[in-house]
Scaffold this motif. Structure first.
Motif, PDB file in Angstrom:
ATOM      1  N   VAL A  43      16.687   0.399  48.286  1.00  0.00           N
ATOM      2  CA  VAL A  43      16.716   1.337  47.152  1.00  0.00           C
ATOM      3  C   VAL A  43      15.295   1.515  46.584  1.00  0.00           C
ATOM      4  O   VAL A  43      14.421   0.666  46.800  1.00  0.00           O
ATOM      5  CB  VAL A  43      17.723   0.775  46.111  1.00  0.00           C
ATOM      6  CG1 VAL A  43      17.099  -0.327  45.277  1.00  0.00           C
ATOM      7  CG2 VAL A  43      18.341   1.875  45.273  1.00  0.00           C
ATOM      8  N   ASN A  44      15.057   2.615  45.881  1.00  0.00           N
ATOM      9  CA  ASN A  44      13.764   2.792  45.201  1.00  0.00           C
ATOM     10  C   ASN A  44      13.964   2.799  43.673  1.00  0.00           C
ATOM     11  O   ASN A  44      15.058   2.491  43.178  1.00  0.00           O
ATOM     12  CB  ASN A  44      13.063   4.068  45.705  1.00  0.00           C
ATOM     13  CG  ASN A  44      13.781   5.343  45.265  1.00  0.00           C
ATOM     14  OD1 ASN A  44      14.706   5.303  44.449  1.00  0.00           O
ATOM     15  ND2 ASN A  44      13.361   6.465  45.819  1.00  0.00           N
ATOM     16  N   ASP A  45      12.910   3.171  42.961  1.00  0.00           N
ATOM     17  CA  ASP A  45      12.954   3.157  41.497  1.00  0.00           C
ATOM     18  C   ASP A  45      13.921   4.185  40.931  1.00  0.00           C
ATOM     19  O   ASP A  45      14.297   4.104  39.766  1.00  0.00           O
ATOM     20  CB  ASP A  45      11.547   3.407  40.949  1.00  0.00           C
ATOM     21  CG  ASP A  45      10.975   4.733  41.459  1.00  0.00           C
ATOM     22  OD1 ASP A  45      10.946   4.943  42.687  1.00  0.00           O
ATOM     23  OD2 ASP A  45      10.599   5.567  40.626  1.00  0.00           O
ATOM     24  N   LYS A  46      14.303   5.197  41.731  1.00  0.00           N
ATOM     25  CA  LYS A  46      15.215   6.246  41.250  1.00  0.00           C
ATOM     26  C   LYS A  46      16.673   5.951  41.599  1.00  0.00           C
ATOM     27  O   LYS A  46      17.567   6.734  41.262  1.00  0.00           O
ATOM     28  CB  LYS A  46      14.814   7.603  41.836  1.00  0.00           C
ATOM     29  CG  LYS A  46      13.379   8.005  41.507  1.00  0.00           C
ATOM     30  CD  LYS A  46      12.978   9.296  42.188  1.00  0.00           C
ATOM     31  CE  LYS A  46      11.491   9.568  42.052  1.00  0.00           C
ATOM     32  NZ  LYS A  46      10.639   8.692  42.919  1.00  0.00           N
ATOM     33  N   PHE A  50      14.618   4.339  49.469  1.00  0.00           N
ATOM     34  CA  PHE A  50      13.152   4.268  49.462  1.00  0.00           C
ATOM     35  C   PHE A  50      12.598   4.976  50.703  1.00  0.00           C
ATOM     36  O   PHE A  50      13.055   4.736  51.825  1.00  0.00           O
ATOM     37  CB  PHE A  50      12.756   2.790  49.445  1.00  0.00           C
ATOM     38  CG  PHE A  50      11.315   2.496  49.706  1.00  0.00           C
ATOM     39  CD1 PHE A  50      10.308   3.161  49.015  1.00  0.00           C
ATOM     40  CD2 PHE A  50      10.945   1.517  50.625  1.00  0.00           C
ATOM     41  CE1 PHE A  50       8.973   2.870  49.248  1.00  0.00           C
ATOM     42  CE2 PHE A  50       9.611   1.220  50.868  1.00  0.00           C
ATOM     43  CZ  PHE A  50       8.623   1.897  50.181  1.00  0.00           C
TER      44      PHE A  50
ATOM     45  N   ASP B  10       6.176  -2.941  38.194  1.00  0.00           N
ATOM     46  CA  ASP B  10       7.284  -1.983  38.344  1.00  0.00           C
ATOM     47  C   ASP B  10       7.711  -1.854  39.804  1.00  0.00           C
ATOM     48  O   ASP B  10       8.904  -1.839  40.111  1.00  0.00           O
ATOM     49  CB  ASP B  10       6.875  -0.598  37.822  1.00  0.00           C
ATOM     50  CG  ASP B  10       6.692  -0.593  36.318  1.00  0.00           C
ATOM     51  OD1 ASP B  10       7.068  -1.588  35.664  1.00  0.00           O
ATOM     52  OD2 ASP B  10       6.153   0.403  35.794  1.00  0.00           O
ATOM     53  N   ASP B  14      11.408  -2.764  41.040  1.00  0.00           N
ATOM     54  CA  ASP B  14      12.324  -1.650  41.346  1.00  0.00           C
ATOM     55  C   ASP B  14      12.614  -1.472  42.839  1.00  0.00           C
ATOM     56  O   ASP B  14      13.620  -0.862  43.195  1.00  0.00           O
ATOM     57  CB  ASP B  14      11.737  -0.325  40.825  1.00  0.00           C
ATOM     58  CG  ASP B  14      11.637  -0.298  39.311  1.00  0.00           C
ATOM     59  OD1 ASP B  14      12.318  -1.122  38.672  1.00  0.00           O
ATOM     60  OD2 ASP B  14      10.886   0.534  38.789  1.00  0.00           O
ATOM     61  N   ILE B  15      11.706  -1.916  43.692  1.00  0.00           N
ATOM     62  CA  ILE B  15      11.829  -1.630  45.135  1.00  0.00           C
ATOM     63  C   ILE B  15      11.900  -2.946  45.911  1.00  0.00           C
ATOM     64  O   ILE B  15      10.873  -3.605  46.131  1.00  0.00           O
ATOM     65  CB  ILE B  15      10.646  -0.757  45.623  1.00  0.00           C
ATOM     66  CG1 ILE B  15      10.547   0.523  44.764  1.00  0.00           C
ATOM     67  CG2 ILE B  15      10.795  -0.417  47.104  1.00  0.00           C
ATOM     68  CD1 ILE B  15       9.452   1.483  45.165  1.00  0.00           C
ATOM     69  N   PRO B  16      13.116  -3.335  46.345  1.00  0.00           N
ATOM     70  CA  PRO B  16      13.262  -4.612  47.060  1.00  0.00           C
ATOM     71  C   PRO B  16      12.339  -4.717  48.277  1.00  0.00           C
ATOM     72  O   PRO B  16      11.809  -5.798  48.551  1.00  0.00           O
ATOM     73  CB  PRO B  16      14.736  -4.605  47.497  1.00  0.00           C
ATOM     74  CG  PRO B  16      15.426  -3.645  46.585  1.00  0.00           C
ATOM     75  CD  PRO B  16      14.393  -2.648  46.165  1.00  0.00           C
ATOM     76  N   LEU B  17      12.116  -3.595  48.987  1.00  0.00           N
ATOM     77  CA  LEU B  17      11.280  -3.659  50.181  1.00  0.00           C
ATOM     78  C   LEU B  17       9.805  -3.939  49.820  1.00  0.00           C
ATOM     79  O   LEU B  17       9.086  -4.555  50.610  1.00  0.00           O
ATOM     80  CB  LEU B  17      11.401  -2.383  51.016  1.00  0.00           C
ATOM     81  CG  LEU B  17      11.388  -2.660  52.526  1.00  0.00           C
ATOM     82  CD1 LEU B  17      12.606  -3.433  52.984  1.00  0.00           C
ATOM     83  CD2 LEU B  17      11.232  -1.388  53.330  1.00  0.00           C
ATOM     84  N   TRP B  63       1.746   7.854  46.752  1.00  0.00           N
ATOM     85  CA  TRP B  63       2.666   8.091  45.635  1.00  0.00           C
ATOM     86  C   TRP B  63       2.092   7.463  44.345  1.00  0.00           C
ATOM     87  O   TRP B  63       2.067   8.087  43.281  1.00  0.00           O
ATOM     88  CB  TRP B  63       4.020   7.487  46.009  1.00  0.00           C
ATOM     89  CG  TRP B  63       5.099   7.613  44.993  1.00  0.00           C
ATOM     90  CD1 TRP B  63       5.844   8.727  44.727  1.00  0.00           C
ATOM     91  CD2 TRP B  63       5.591   6.582  44.133  1.00  0.00           C
ATOM     92  NE1 TRP B  63       6.764   8.445  43.745  1.00  0.00           N
ATOM     93  CE2 TRP B  63       6.635   7.140  43.373  1.00  0.00           C
ATOM     94  CE3 TRP B  63       5.249   5.244  43.945  1.00  0.00           C
ATOM     95  CZ2 TRP B  63       7.336   6.396  42.430  1.00  0.00           C
ATOM     96  CZ3 TRP B  63       5.942   4.499  43.008  1.00  0.00           C
ATOM     97  CH2 TRP B  63       6.977   5.079  42.262  1.00  0.00           C
ATOM     98  N   ASP B  78       8.703  12.866  37.466  1.00  0.00           N
ATOM     99  CA  ASP B  78       9.142  12.233  38.702  1.00  0.00           C
ATOM    100  C   ASP B  78       8.223  12.710  39.810  1.00  0.00           C
ATOM    101  O   ASP B  78       7.851  13.893  39.842  1.00  0.00           O
ATOM    102  CB  ASP B  78      10.595  12.621  39.019  1.00  0.00           C
ATOM    103  CG  ASP B  78      11.592  11.819  38.204  1.00  0.00           C
ATOM    104  OD1 ASP B  78      11.365  10.615  38.003  1.00  0.00           O
ATOM    105  OD2 ASP B  78      12.587  12.417  37.752  1.00  0.00           O
TER     106      ASP B  78
END
Lengths: 155, 155
Positions: A43-46, A50, B10, B14-17, B63, B78
């Motif tokens: 998953v990503n921040d949204k 990702f 952040d 927010d991003i497990p990967l 990004w 966004d």
């Protein structure tokens, strides 16, 4: 064990990020390889998938399509990705899968003949993450090269 | 805390990967964002850096360059990647970093003016993973779009 089960075991054993993504092989035929991954670890921040996970699964699907073909035909090669173009078309809000096929105009016969003659061969692969309803969430066109580990004629 | 420390926190939250990759922010200026990752969690079956990790770090660097610029200028947007072209030039045998800058001909001024006028703006970013000696291990050209969260004039 089947070729695709062995391939999944190798991926998970050799590539820590494949384990982190909880990747699995969903389906394999001579024409198509389908890899799958759940949303939660990707998953990503949204709250959707990702982009790095999508790109990784697409690239691994394309790479795996060639690796599995070579294993089936008994050729011992290293396979490398050379370049890729990725398009992000729509967000992915659930578990997802990456489908890889040879690019338009490419054939296994031409690939195998070049590999047998020159000890290396290139091919283009078309990969996509389909949306649940219809259409694609993202696509990847990638070019791979296979290089025979033992020189031609060396046995 | 600094902008880049907040950004790293952040990303990892927010991003497990990003956590699995053990990503960190190495450096940030208005012109360049540098993200870093160790080899061990990002290795592939050949013992060098996994292409999916390289692509993920490059895409996150591009990004992040835009996200950090927007945070600095106080715009609530966004940011989405739209498409990217990646070239794999040489294998990476150690820890690596991804350096992101605006693409040739792009300026923050043009980007900000379009965003202020239309509520959305696109820009291209050039990202690279340098080799320890000289040259690049891989490059990524990517196009991003920023979309303002609150409509223009809504405060």
């Amino acid at each position: 064990m089947s070729l695709s089960t062995d391939f999944e075991r190798d991926l998970l054993a050799d590539i820590p990020l494949a384990r982190a993504m909880q990747l699995s092989v969903r389906d394999y035929s001579a024409d198509e390889l389908v890899l799958a991954a759940p949303l939660a670890p990707n998953v990503n921040d949204k709250g959707c998938a990702f982009g790095g996970s999508l790109g990784s699964l697409l690239t691994l699907a394309g790479w795996g399509l060639i690796v599995l073909h070579l294993r089936q035909t008994g050729r011992d090669c290293d396979v490398f990705v050379q370049d890729s173009q990725m398009r992000y078309l729509a967000p992915v809000w659930g578990d997802f899968s990456a489908h890889a096929r040879l690019g338009e105009g490419e054939t296994w016969q031409a690939f195998s003949e070049t590999l047998a003659t020159r000890g290396r061969a290139r091919t283009r692969v078309h990969c996509r993450v389909p949306l649940p309803e219809a259409g694609d969430a993202c696509t990847l066109e990638a070019r791979f090269v296979a290089i025979a580990k033992s020189p031609i004629g060396a046995g």
